[in-house]
Design a protein around this motif. Structure first.
Motif, mmCIF file in Angstrom:
data_model
loop_
_atom_site.group_PDB
_atom_site.id
_atom_site.type_symbol
_atom_site.label_atom_id
_atom_site.label_comp_id
_atom_site.label_asym_id
_atom_site.label_seq_id
_atom_site.Cartn_x
_atom_site.Cartn_y
_atom_site.Cartn_z
ATOM 1 N N SER A 185 11.994 5.182 6.823
ATOM 2 C CA SER A 185 11.366 4.380 6.736
ATOM 3 C C SER A 185 10.495 4.499 7.898
ATOM 4 O O SER A 185 9.877 5.199 8.652
ATOM 5 C CB SER A 185 11.751 2.786 7.302
ATOM 6 N N GLY A 186 8.711 4.442 8.127
ATOM 7 C CA GLY A 186 7.298 4.423 8.648
ATOM 8 C C GLY A 186 8.376 3.541 9.741
ATOM 9 O O GLY A 186 7.809 4.380 11.119
ATOM 10 N N SER A 187 9.266 2.301 9.771
ATOM 11 C CA SER A 187 9.117 2.418 11.052
ATOM 12 C C SER A 187 10.438 3.016 12.331
ATOM 13 O O SER A 187 10.909 3.838 13.153
ATOM 14 C CB SER A 187 10.529 0.701 11.169
ATOM 15 N N TYR A 202 0.432 -1.320 0.003
ATOM 16 C CA TYR A 202 0.030 0.093 -0.208
ATOM 17 C C TYR A 202 0.198 0.859 -0.108
ATOM 18 O O TYR A 202 0.627 2.110 0.518
ATOM 19 C CB TYR A 202 -1.210 0.508 0.904
ATOM 20 N N VAL A 215 1.071 5.781 8.248
ATOM 21 C CA VAL A 215 1.893 5.587 7.125
ATOM 22 C C VAL A 215 1.348 5.230 5.838
ATOM 23 O O VAL A 215 1.658 5.441 4.835
ATOM 24 C CB VAL A 215 3.069 4.551 7.963
ATOM 25 N N VAL A 216 0.144 4.337 6.651
ATOM 26 C CA VAL A 216 -0.793 3.771 5.413
ATOM 27 C C VAL A 216 -2.191 4.801 4.726
ATOM 28 O O VAL A 216 -2.170 4.992 3.645
ATOM 29 C CB VAL A 216 -1.814 2.057 5.438
ATOM 30 N N THR A 253 -2.279 -3.442 8.684
ATOM 31 C CA THR A 253 -1.372 -5.158 8.327
ATOM 32 C C THR A 253 -2.480 -5.512 9.735
ATOM 33 O O THR A 253 -2.910 -7.212 9.393
ATOM 34 C CB THR A 253 0.109 -5.458 8.415
ATOM 35 N N LYS A 290 5.200 6.152 3.190
ATOM 36 C CA LYS A 290 4.682 5.048 2.449
ATOM 37 C C LYS A 290 4.296 5.848 0.881
ATOM 38 O O LYS A 290 4.490 6.820 -0.399
ATOM 39 C CB LYS A 290 3.379 4.183 2.336
ATOM 40 N N GLU A 305 -3.552 3.824 14.440
ATOM 41 C CA GLU A 305 -3.587 4.583 12.935
ATOM 42 C C GLU A 305 -4.749 4.221 12.830
ATOM 43 O O GLU A 305 -5.754 3.640 13.577
ATOM 44 C CB GLU A 305 -3.016 2.421 11.647
ATOM 45 N N ASP A 359 -0.610 6.905 13.521
ATOM 46 C CA ASP A 359 0.388 6.764 12.442
ATOM 47 C C ASP A 359 -0.219 6.586 10.795
ATOM 48 O O ASP A 359 -1.031 5.704 11.316
ATOM 49 C CB ASP A 359 1.048 4.371 12.785
ATOM 50 N N ASN A 363 8.271 5.531 13.211
ATOM 51 C CA ASN A 363 7.806 6.133 14.827
ATOM 52 C C ASN A 363 9.000 5.107 15.796
ATOM 53 O O ASN A 363 8.670 5.929 17.425
ATOM 54 C CB ASN A 363 6.977 4.081 14.277
ATOM 55 N N TYR A 379 -0.075 -2.075 13.607
ATOM 56 C CA TYR A 379 1.430 -2.538 13.200
ATOM 57 C C TYR A 379 1.696 -0.794 13.052
ATOM 58 O O TYR A 379 1.431 -0.039 12.372
ATOM 59 C CB TYR A 379 0.771 -2.885 11.700
ATOM 60 N N HIS A 380 3.248 -1.179 13.379
ATOM 61 C CA HIS A 380 3.542 0.573 13.585
ATOM 62 C C HIS A 380 5.605 0.277 13.290
ATOM 63 O O HIS A 380 6.323 1.403 13.398
ATOM 64 C CB HIS A 380 3.773 0.703 15.484
ATOM 65 N N GLY A 381 5.322 -0.898 11.942
ATOM 66 C CA GLY A 381 7.001 -1.117 12.227
ATOM 67 C C GLY A 381 7.294 -2.335 12.387
ATOM 68 O O GLY A 381 7.117 -3.411 13.424
HETATM 69 N N1 PMP Z 1 3.051 2.037 10.372
HETATM 70 C C1 PMP Z 1 2.100 1.587 9.319
HETATM 71 C C2 PMP Z 1 0.854 1.677 9.714
HETATM 72 C C3 PMP Z 1 2.614 0.078 8.342
HETATM 73 O O1 PMP Z 1 1.218 0.189 8.047
HETATM 74 C C4 PMP Z 1 3.936 0.188 8.543
HETATM 75 C C5 PMP Z 1 4.051 -0.501 7.859
HETATM 76 N N2 PMP Z 1 3.249 -1.689 6.509
HETATM 77 C C6 PMP Z 1 5.078 1.141 9.240
HETATM 78 C C7 PMP Z 1 4.722 1.330 9.913
HETATM 79 C C8 PMP Z 1 6.300 0.131 8.916
HETATM 80 O O2 PMP Z 1 6.863 0.628 7.537
HETATM 81 P P1 PMP Z 1 8.534 0.566 7.253
HETATM 82 O O3 PMP Z 1 7.876 -0.818 6.446
HETATM 83 O O4 PMP Z 1 8.362 1.196 5.821
HETATM 84 O O5 PMP Z 1 9.421 0.634 8.625
#
Ligand code: PMP
Length: 457
Positions: free
Chosen positions: A118-120, A59, A261-262, A231, A288, A226, A259, A123, A152-154
Motif C-alpha cells: 500500500s501507499g502507507s 484515484y 502515489v497519486v 487528498t 495506486k 506530493e 510521494d 512511506n 496525505y501520506h497514509g
Molecule cells: N500517499 C498519497 C499521496 C495518497 O494519496 C495515498 C492514498 N490516498 C497514500 C499515500 C496512502 O496509500 P494507501 O491508502 O494505499 O495506504
C-alpha cells in the motif's frame, strides 16, 4: 453465498468500514453501497445503478475497470505461482520484470525499487530507509521529517503523522514527535490575499527556512511532499514552488521524498510528477497507478545516492532488517506488468494529459463565474472546484453546512456521476480514469454545473 439477500444486514453487523462515521452508519444515515461490477469509467451497484466514476475509485483505477488483459495476467500468475517471497535474494519472473519496467520509467538518477502493498507501507519503508541512511552516515540526530499541512501520506502511525489533516491525528495521539508540518503550497487559501503567487512561494520557502533554523538542519532528515497535493484538496503548486523548495533542501542536506502515489504513472500527463515539476527526489513513493488497483502493490524507488549507503550499511550490519511477507507479491507484480503494458499500448499517459486538460478547461469555463465558486484548478487528469460563501472577501462556509458533500450527493443523485467531497474544506475533486473521453468529460462538467446550481442556486 455472495448473492445472499442478507448482504445489507451482514454489512451492518460485521463489516468495519474504512474512513466511515461508524455511529451514523449504524443508525442507517449513511447509504450502503454494494458495488458489483464495472467497465471502463462506469461502476454498477447490485441494484443495477450505473455510475460514471469520475474519481477512479480512490484515484487508482487509472486504466479503467474491466480490463481483461490485467485480469488474465492475474489469473495466469495465480495458477502458475500464487506466491513466493522476496527475502534473501528470492524473486519471481513477475516481480523482476516489473522492477525493470518501473526503473525504465523512473528518473535517471534512481537505482532500485522495493515493493510493498500500500501507499502507507511504502512511506513507512521510506522513513525507515531515511533513518537507516543517516545512521550509516554517522548522523544519528538527523531524523526529523518535514511534511506539509494538508499533505496525505497514509494512515499508519508514521504515515498518519506525516499526513497533515486533523482528522487523521485527532484522538489517535498523532503526529509522532519526529514529524513536523510546514505551510501547504495552497495559493487559493493563502492568509494574505494581497500576496502574488511568487510572493506566496517566497513565503512558503521562508517558512521552511525558519523551521530548519529553529530545529537545526542537523536534526532534519527529509522533506516529504506530493507533487500536487491530493487528498488535502487537489492543489497544484504555484509556479516555481518545487525548484525553490529543492534549493533549500539541497543546501541543508535534507532528502526529498516525492510521494507519487497519486501522480505516478501518468496522472499529470507525464510518467511522474517529479518530471513535470523538475523535482529531484531521493525516494519516490508509488502505489495506486502501479497496478491501477487491480491488485494491491506499492513501491519505494531509491536513488543512486541512497542506494550506495544502504549497501554499505549491510556490509557493516548484515541483511537489511525490513521485509513484508507480501513484498513483491507475484500476483500484484503480474497485475503491474500487464497494467504498465496497457498504459503504453493505449497511450494513456498522453490521454490523461489531453483529456485532463480538456476537462479542466471545460470545468473552468462552466463554473468560474458562479458566485460561490472560488477556484477551479487542476493539472492533467486531476481537477477540483472549491466553493466559497463570498467571493470578494473569499470567506468560507461553515464546515457544518457540508456544502461539498451536498454537491457531491446531488451530482450522484441527479446524474449518476461520482466525484469526491475532499475531507477538508468545500472542495469537489475529480480524478477520472485516464481512458475518459471528451464526451464523458463534457458529461461530468454538465452534471457538475447542474449539481452546483441545485445546491447553491
Ligand atoms: N500517499 C498519497 C499521496 C495518497 O494519496 C495515498 C492514498 N490516498 C497514500 C499515500 C496512502 O496509500 P494507501 O491508502 O494505499 O495506504
Amino acid at each position: 453465498m455472495l448473492h445472499n439477500d442478507n448482504l445489507e444486514q451482514w454489512d451492518r453487523e460485521n463489516f468495519f468500514h474504512a474512513s466511515t462515521h461508524l455511529a451514523e452508519f449504524a443508525r442507517g444515515n449513511i447509504p450502503q453501497r454494494v458495488i458489483k461490477t464495472a467497465s471502463g469509467v462506469h461502476i454498477e451497484d447490485r441494484d443495477g445503478n450505473r455510475m460514471l466514476d469520475a474519481f477512479a475509485g480512490l484515484y487508482c483505477v487509472n486504466v479503467g475497470y474491466g480490463r481483461p488483459e490485467i485480469a488474465e495476467a492475474i489469473a495466469d500468475q495465480a495458477k502458475e505461482l500464487a506466491y513466493y517471497h522476496s527475502y534473501v535474494g528470492h524473486g519471481t519472473e513477475a516481480s523482476i520484470t516489473l522492477a525493470k519496467m518501473v526503473m525504465d520509467r523512473a528518473p535517471d538518477h534512481m537505482s532500485k525499487v522495493y515493493f510493498g502493498q500500500s501507499g502507507s507501507d511504502a512511506n513507512e519503508t521510506n522513513i525507515k530507509l531515511i533513518w537507516y541512511y543517516n545512521n550509516i552516515l554517522g548522523r544519528p540526530k538527523k531524523k526529523k521529517i518535514i511534511s506539509r499541512w494538508r499533505g496525505y501520506h497514509g494512515s499508519g502511525l508514521m504515515t498518519g503523522s506525516l499526513t497533515g489533516l486533523d482528522l487523521f491525528h485527532k484522538k489517535f495521539d498523532l503526529p509522532l514527535a519526529q514529524v513536523i508540518h510546514t505551510e501547504a503550497p495552497f495559493y487559493f487559501q493563502r492568509k494574505d490575499l494581497g500576496q502574488s503567487e511568487s510572493e506566496f512561494v517566497a513565503h512558503c520557502v521562508a517558512e521552511l527556512e525558519a523551521m530548519i533554523h529553529a530545529e537545526g538542519a542537523d536534526t532534519i532528515a527529509a522533506f516529504i511532499g506530493e507533487p500536487v497535493l491530493g487528498t488535502g484538496g487537489i492543489v497544484p503548486p504555484p509556479a516555481g514552488y518545487w525548484p525553490a523548495i529543492q534549493e533549500v533542501l539541497d543546501r541543508h542536506d535534507i532528502l526529498l521524498v516525492a510521494d507519487e502515489v497519486v501522480t505516478g504513472f501518468g496522472r499529470l500527463g507525464t510518467m511522474f510528477g517529479s518530471d513535470h515539476y523538475g523535482m529531484r527526489p531521493d525516494l519516490i513513493t508509488i502505489a495506486k497507478g502501479l497496478t491501477s488497483a487491480y491488485a494491491p502493490l506499492s513501491g519505494s524507488i531509491v536513488s543512486d545516492k541512497m542506494w550506495a549507503v544502504l549497501e554499505k550499511g549491510t556490509d557493516e550490519n548484515g541483511p537489511i532488517g525490513h521485509g513484508w511477507t507480501y513484498s513483491a507479491h507475484p500476483i500484484g507484480a503480474a497485475a503491474g506488468v500487464a497494467n504498465l503494458e496497457l498504459i503504453d499500448k493505449l497511450g494513456l499517459v498522453e490521454n490523461a494529459g489531453t483529456v485532463g486538460t480538456y476537462l479542466n478547461t471545460q470545468m473552468r469555463a462552466a463554473l468560474t463565474d458562479h458566485p460561490h465558486v472560488g477556484d477551479v484548478r487542476g493539472e492533467g487528469m486531476l481537477c477540483a472546484v472549491e466553493f466559497v460563501a463570498d467571493k470578494d472577501s473569499r470567506s468560507f462556509y461553515d464546515a457544518a453546512d457540508k456544502i461539498g458533500p451536498q454537491i457531491a450527493g446531488k451530482l450522484l443523485e441527479q446524474s449518476n456521476v461520482i466525484a469526491r467531497a475532499m475531507p477538508q474544506g468545500d472542495i469537489l475533486g475529480f480524478a477520472p480514469p485516464f481512458c475518459l473521453t471528451k464526451d464523458e468529460a463534457d458529461q461530468v462538467v454538465t452534471a457538475t454545473h447542474q449539481a452546483v446550481a441545485s445546491v447553491l442556486g
